[in-house]
Design a protein around this motif. Structure first.
Motif, short mmCIF file in Angstrom:
data_model
loop_
_atom_site.label_atom_id
_atom_site.label_comp_id
_atom_site.label_asym_id
_atom_site.label_seq_id
_atom_site.Cartn_x
_atom_site.Cartn_y
_atom_site.Cartn_z
N VAL A 259 -6.87 -2.64 0.84
CA VAL A 259 -6.31 -1.71 -0.14
C VAL A 259 -5.25 -0.82 0.52
CG1 VAL A 259 -8.41 -1.72 -1.51
CG2 VAL A 259 -8.06 0.09 0.17
N ALA A 260 -5.29 -0.71 1.85
CA ALA A 260 -4.26 0.04 2.59
C ALA A 260 -3.18 -0.88 3.13
CB ALA A 260 -4.91 0.80 3.75
N PRO B 162 -2.14 4.11 4.40
CA PRO B 162 -3.11 4.00 5.50
C PRO B 162 -3.74 5.33 5.90
CG PRO B 162 -1.21 2.62 5.94
CD PRO B 162 -0.87 3.42 4.72
N GLU B 163 -2.96 6.40 5.90
CA GLU B 163 -3.50 7.71 6.30
C GLU B 163 -4.63 8.14 5.36
OE1 GLU B 163 -2.11 12.38 6.85
OE2 GLU B 163 -0.62 10.83 6.42
N THR B 164 -4.41 7.95 4.05
CA THR B 164 -5.45 8.29 3.08
C THR B 164 -6.69 7.41 3.27
OG1 THR B 164 -3.81 9.02 1.47
CG2 THR B 164 -5.99 8.45 0.62
N PHE C 191 -7.81 5.94 6.05
CA PHE C 191 -8.57 6.34 7.23
C PHE C 191 -9.30 7.67 6.99
CE2 PHE C 191 -5.71 3.41 9.64
CZ PHE C 191 -6.71 2.65 10.23
N ARG C 192 -8.67 8.59 6.26
CA ARG C 192 -9.32 9.85 5.93
C ARG C 192 -10.55 9.60 5.05
NH1 ARG C 192 -7.78 13.96 2.09
NH2 ARG C 192 -5.91 12.75 1.61
N LEU C 193 -10.43 8.66 4.13
CA LEU C 193 -11.55 8.31 3.27
C LEU C 193 -12.70 7.72 4.07
CD1 LEU C 193 -12.83 7.90 0.48
CD2 LEU C 193 -11.61 5.73 0.33
N GLN C 194 -12.40 6.84 5.04
CA GLN C 194 -13.46 6.25 5.87
C GLN C 194 -14.21 7.34 6.62
OE1 GLN C 194 -13.80 2.99 5.02
NE2 GLN C 194 -12.01 3.64 3.84
N HIS C 195 -13.47 8.35 7.12
CA HIS C 195 -14.11 9.46 7.83
C HIS C 195 -15.03 10.22 6.88
CE1 HIS C 195 -14.67 12.66 10.73
NE2 HIS C 195 -14.26 13.56 9.84
#
Length: 451
Positions: free
Chosen positions: A241-242, A287-289, A291-295
């Protein structure tokens, strides 16, 4: 004479032809076994074929009708022929609509059987080599080869050229705007700075708002599917999705029928030699969003006292146990003191059609197991059940799956009301007998299994 049609992905017309042939043979039609979507060539587990063989060994089936012999197997004849010879030696007649009958003690029949199996295996081997070559070429040109498109995407053909300049059509992922909007909405709710939502709450809201899942829009068997925590978690955890290339990691376990698990355990981002993620697909979120969501998801609290790992129950995961609302029921139990194992309706939160029961629907696991087993022995196999208590669970589960087609459980009349199991349960056996409070007295004798 009890007869089964074995037909892999057989259309209704083939079943009707088999019924006519069964009538001509004077056979009693019992039903059909189908391993839809499972290759007869690769050696993958084929649970329906295994059940059919078990039924023959148990003396419940003595005629198998198949449209052609390749429907039974396309594997190496050296592996298949001993199994089929064993069936013939047991008095089972194999009838092919195309090739004719195969019987015990007939050398000509055996030669024709081996020749048919060998031809089917050779054809599949040739097709497999051709498909492998095509996939290798598509992979070299950057084609998408991971099966169905993930949620948020659709497959789109694209023409590229090989090193020799020949045109070659590959499949690429293209963004699907309606599903991409749902993903962005879910991500926005999860990352809301003031009031972040949970995946469970979002799933319930999507169901209540009538937002369809992928299965509800394109599936047949999944047309009534609904949103749940696991589905949403899998979607927002997907690196694609990224825009990243990713490999699916499947759970390291086997299904109750012995096949490898198809449950997604996670994803592995494909990286270049320098360790950077490879971007291969259109982005739905940046991608930044992602990775922030995974965190954010990784920081979700866990249970203070996690439940014990699920253990298989007699009736769970066999595809035969359903709630009155049509949803499957699953085993719900652990070893905590005072906890009584039960089967529970799996209808997702937020989903309730007109006429469906309100709230949860559960039934005592012990009571239902005893009720089902008692009726199976009484109506399908006679009264001898001395072997049952000492048999391993896997054998008992296989026995029930062989003889029971469907079990339907109705919700108890009200909170705290313990209606007798017989009043809440109906059992449809594979021999066509319906066991319920209403039809129990009219059930046919077990002798009707044989002509």
């Amino acid at each position: 004479m009890a007869q089964w049609l074995y037909s892999e992905a057989s259309p209704a017309t083939q079943r009707e032809i088999a019924r006519v042939r069964a009538h001509e043979l004077g056979a009693h039609w019992v039903g059909s076994y189908e391993d839809n979507g499972i290759s007869a060539y690769t050696g993958a587990a084929r649970p329906s074929l295994d059940r059919l063989i078990a039924a023959c060994h148990a003396g419940l089936v003595d005629v198998i009708i198949t449209f052609n012999i390749s429907r039974l197997s396309r594997a190496d004849p050296l592996d298949v022929v001993p199994v089929l010879i064993d069936l013939l030696d047991r008095g089972v007649t194999i009838v092919s609509i195309v090739e004719g009958e195969f019987r015990r003690g007939n050398a000509s029949d055996l030669i024709r059987l081996v020749a048919g199996l060998n031809a089917a295996h050779a054809e599949s081997r040739s097709k497999s080599a051709a498909v492998s070559a095509v996939k290798a070429a598509a992979r070299e040109l950057g084609g998408y080869l991971s099966g169905k498109a993930p949620y948020g995407f659709a497959l789109a053909p694209e023409t590229r050229h090989t090193a020799d300049g020949d045109p070659f059509v590959i499949q690429r992922l293209a963004r699907r705007d309606d599903e991409a909007a749902v993903i962005r909405h879910v991500v926005g709710r999860l990352l809301d700075a003031d009031s972040p939502a949970t995946l469970t709450g979002i799933a319930a809201a999507l169901n209540a708002d009538g937002i369809p899942t992928r299965g509800a829009t394109v599936g047949k068997q999944t047309a009534n599917s609904a949103w749940c925590l696991r589905t949403l978690d899998r979607i927002v955890r997907d690196p694609r999705v990224a825009g990243f290339a990713a490999e699916v990691v499947y759970a390291d376990r086997t299904r109750p029928d012995g096949r490898p698990s198809a449950s997604v355990a996670g994803y592995r981002i494909v990286r270049d030699p320098d360790g950077r993620p490879i971007e291969a697909h259109p982005r739905i979120i940046d991608p930044e969003t992602w990775f922030r969501l995974q965190h954010r998801l990784d920081r979700r609290p866990t249970r203070a006292a996690p439940l014990d790992p699920p253990r298989p129950a007699l009736l769970s995961a066999l595809g035969i146990l359903y709630c009155e609302c049509g949803a499957a029921m699953k085993s719900h139990r652990n070893t905590r003191h005072g906890f009584r194992p039960a089967y529970r309706c799996t209808r997702p939160r937020g989903v309730r059609r007109p006429g469906d029961h309100a709230g949860d629907c559960t039934i005592s696991q012990r009571a239902l197991d005893e009720h089902v087993v008692g009726n199976v022995f009484a109506h399908a196999t006679g009264s001898d059940r001395s072997w049952w208590s000492g048999a391993p669970l896997d054998e008992r589960r296989a026995f029930v799956a062989l003889l029971v087609r469907r079990i339907t459980v109705t919700k108890a009349p009200g909170p705290g009301c313990r209606a007798p199991v017989a009043e809440r349960v109906s059992i449809l056996l594979t021999c066509g007998i319906l066991v319920s409070q209403v039809s129990f007295a009219q059930a046919k004798p077990a002798a009707s299994l044989e002509a």
